[in-house]
Design a protein around this motif. Sequence first.
Motif, short mmCIF file in Angstrom:
data_model
loop_
_atom_site.label_atom_id
_atom_site.label_comp_id
_atom_site.label_asym_id
_atom_site.label_seq_id
_atom_site.Cartn_x
_atom_site.Cartn_y
_atom_site.Cartn_z
N ASN A 52 0.35 -6.46 6.91
CA ASN A 52 -0.21 -5.88 8.11
C ASN A 52 -0.11 -4.35 8.09
O ASN A 52 -1.07 -3.65 8.42
CB ASN A 52 0.53 -6.45 9.32
CG ASN A 52 -0.34 -6.46 10.55
OD1 ASN A 52 -0.79 -5.41 10.99
ND2 ASN A 52 -0.60 -7.64 11.08
N ASN A 53 1.06 -3.84 7.69
CA ASN A 53 1.23 -2.38 7.57
C ASN A 53 0.31 -1.80 6.52
O ASN A 53 -0.30 -0.76 6.73
CB ASN A 53 2.68 -2.06 7.19
CG ASN A 53 3.57 -2.05 8.42
OD1 ASN A 53 3.11 -1.72 9.52
ND2 ASN A 53 4.83 -2.42 8.24
N ASP A 54 0.23 -2.50 5.37
CA ASP A 54 -0.63 -2.04 4.29
C ASP A 54 -2.09 -1.98 4.75
O ASP A 54 -2.82 -1.05 4.43
CB ASP A 54 -0.53 -2.98 3.07
CG ASP A 54 0.81 -2.85 2.37
OD1 ASP A 54 1.55 -1.90 2.70
OD2 ASP A 54 1.10 -3.69 1.50
N ARG A 110 -3.13 -1.66 7.81
CA ARG A 110 -3.25 -0.55 8.76
C ARG A 110 -3.51 0.77 8.02
O ARG A 110 -4.31 1.59 8.45
CB ARG A 110 -1.95 -0.45 9.57
CG ARG A 110 -2.06 0.25 10.87
CD ARG A 110 -0.76 0.10 11.66
NE ARG A 110 -0.59 -1.25 12.19
CZ ARG A 110 -1.17 -1.68 13.31
NH1 ARG A 110 -1.93 -0.89 14.00
NH2 ARG A 110 -0.99 -2.92 13.73
N ASN A 111 -2.84 0.94 6.88
CA ASN A 111 -3.02 2.16 6.09
C ASN A 111 -4.29 2.14 5.25
O ASN A 111 -4.76 3.18 4.81
CB ASN A 111 -1.82 2.38 5.17
CG ASN A 111 -0.57 2.68 5.95
OD1 ASN A 111 -0.64 3.35 7.00
ND2 ASN A 111 0.57 2.18 5.49
N ASN A 125 -7.20 4.42 6.37
CA ASN A 125 -6.97 5.85 6.11
C ASN A 125 -7.01 6.16 4.61
O ASN A 125 -7.47 7.22 4.20
CB ASN A 125 -5.62 6.28 6.67
CG ASN A 125 -5.53 6.02 8.15
OD1 ASN A 125 -6.54 6.06 8.86
ND2 ASN A 125 -4.33 5.71 8.63
N TRP A 157 -11.14 -5.47 0.40
CA TRP A 157 -9.96 -4.59 0.43
C TRP A 157 -9.38 -4.52 -0.97
O TRP A 157 -9.03 -5.53 -1.57
CB TRP A 157 -8.93 -5.16 1.41
CG TRP A 157 -7.65 -4.37 1.48
CD1 TRP A 157 -7.46 -3.06 1.08
CD2 TRP A 157 -6.38 -4.83 1.94
NE1 TRP A 157 -6.16 -2.69 1.30
CE2 TRP A 157 -5.47 -3.76 1.82
CE3 TRP A 157 -5.94 -6.05 2.47
CZ2 TRP A 157 -4.14 -3.86 2.20
CZ3 TRP A 157 -4.61 -6.17 2.84
CH2 TRP A 157 -3.72 -5.07 2.71
N ALA A 191 -6.13 -9.48 10.60
CA ALA A 191 -6.59 -8.34 11.40
C ALA A 191 -6.99 -8.79 12.80
O ALA A 191 -6.85 -8.04 13.77
CB ALA A 191 -7.78 -7.67 10.71
N SER A 193 -3.92 -8.92 15.23
CA SER A 193 -3.55 -7.64 15.83
C SER A 193 -4.85 -7.01 16.35
O SER A 193 -5.87 -7.66 16.38
CB SER A 193 -2.90 -6.74 14.79
OG SER A 193 -3.81 -6.46 13.75
N ASP A 194 -4.81 -5.75 16.74
CA ASP A 194 -6.04 -5.11 17.18
C ASP A 194 -6.76 -4.40 16.04
O ASP A 194 -7.77 -3.75 16.24
CB ASP A 194 -5.76 -4.12 18.32
CG ASP A 194 -5.61 -4.86 19.64
OD1 ASP A 194 -6.08 -6.02 19.72
OD2 ASP A 194 -5.02 -4.30 20.57
N LEU A 195 -6.23 -4.56 14.83
CA LEU A 195 -6.82 -3.91 13.65
C LEU A 195 -8.28 -4.25 13.44
O LEU A 195 -9.07 -3.43 12.97
CB LEU A 195 -6.04 -4.33 12.39
CG LEU A 195 -4.90 -3.45 11.95
CD1 LEU A 195 -4.19 -4.08 10.77
CD2 LEU A 195 -5.43 -2.06 11.58
N ASP A 213 -10.81 -1.63 14.80
CA ASP A 213 -11.05 -0.45 13.96
C ASP A 213 -11.81 -0.83 12.69
O ASP A 213 -12.73 -0.12 12.27
CB ASP A 213 -9.72 0.21 13.56
CG ASP A 213 -9.07 0.88 14.76
OD1 ASP A 213 -9.77 1.08 15.77
OD2 ASP A 213 -7.87 1.21 14.69
#
Length: 279
Positions: A27-29, A31-32, A35, A63, A80, A83-85, A88
Amino acid sequence: AKSAGRRTVIFFDERMQRQADKRLKMNNDLRNALNNQELMLYFQPQHLVSKGSLIGAEALVRWKPEGKNIVSPDQFIPMAEESDLIIDIGMWVLDQSFMYMAKWQEMGLTLPELSVNVSAKQFHHPDFVEQVEEIMNRYSLETARFNLEITESVVLGHAEETVRKMEQLKEAGLRFTIDDFGAGYSSLSYLKKLPVDELKIDRSFICNIPRDTRDMAIVEAVLAIARHLGYTVTAEGVETPQQLEFLRKQECSFYQGYLASKPLPADAMARYIAKYQKQ
Ligand code: C2E
Ligand code: CA
Ligand code: CA
Ligand code: CA
């Protein structure tokens, strides 16, 4: 037996913990990933069943984490969505879709239509219509060339809101496809209410043609409903000439699938458009 039971519990806890850690990391990956420009769009060509001409494509997200293999959307889209990912990511996908259509246009390459997947959570976000309009205004492209693919789950429990938002976006020129038609919580009463332009028959009904005569009967029935209601139909997951021949006999409008092409990276898609434009 008692101690074995306890051991099992401990083992299960550790395994669950490891899975939870792994998910948190992914999840963190993810999110990044936005960017770090690790997300990419692929494009799967869509063709006219009757003549074979190129009529559009579906944008499919990929991805590619640095130093790792490509992760399939079946693995990270559901995450995704939790979460709210997804909001985006979904907006990034839509923006990129417009960007590539504009870029190809500048190169003298015209892809008539592009279909873009929209997840339920993204669709129901309060700012969805506004954000889509913002993207449409930023690119001077004919909005009728964009098709939003939604699944039947979008409608579930939100029928009125769904119709309202669809009507607003249709007013702005966009078109709508019901994706994976027949595979989810199908209800013909939804179909009656929704301002839909197209149905996409799920791959699960196509893949066993011509072996499974029941699937063939279902596809025939969907095509008959679509004809009466004035929708076009795309068949997805077409892999064999026999399947295409069946769709031709049944007068299905469009198809996509490995028989024509797998999803392609953007530069390969540009070459694909160029090849068909010359013909
Ligand atoms: P979907 O919308 O049903 O997309 C069709 C999937 O079938 C794609 O998988 C495509 O590569 C695959 N496919 C196409 N032709 C064939 C064929 O002939 N045979 C077989 N076996 N498979 C075929 P992909 O790209 O892995 O996407 C999986 C799912 O992930 C999509 O299913 C869609 O639900 C979701 N997804 C992909 N991109 C996005 C996106 O940008 N946003 C959202 N919300 N969801 C996405
Ligand atoms: Ca789709
Ligand atoms: Ca689909
Ligand atoms: Ca599908």
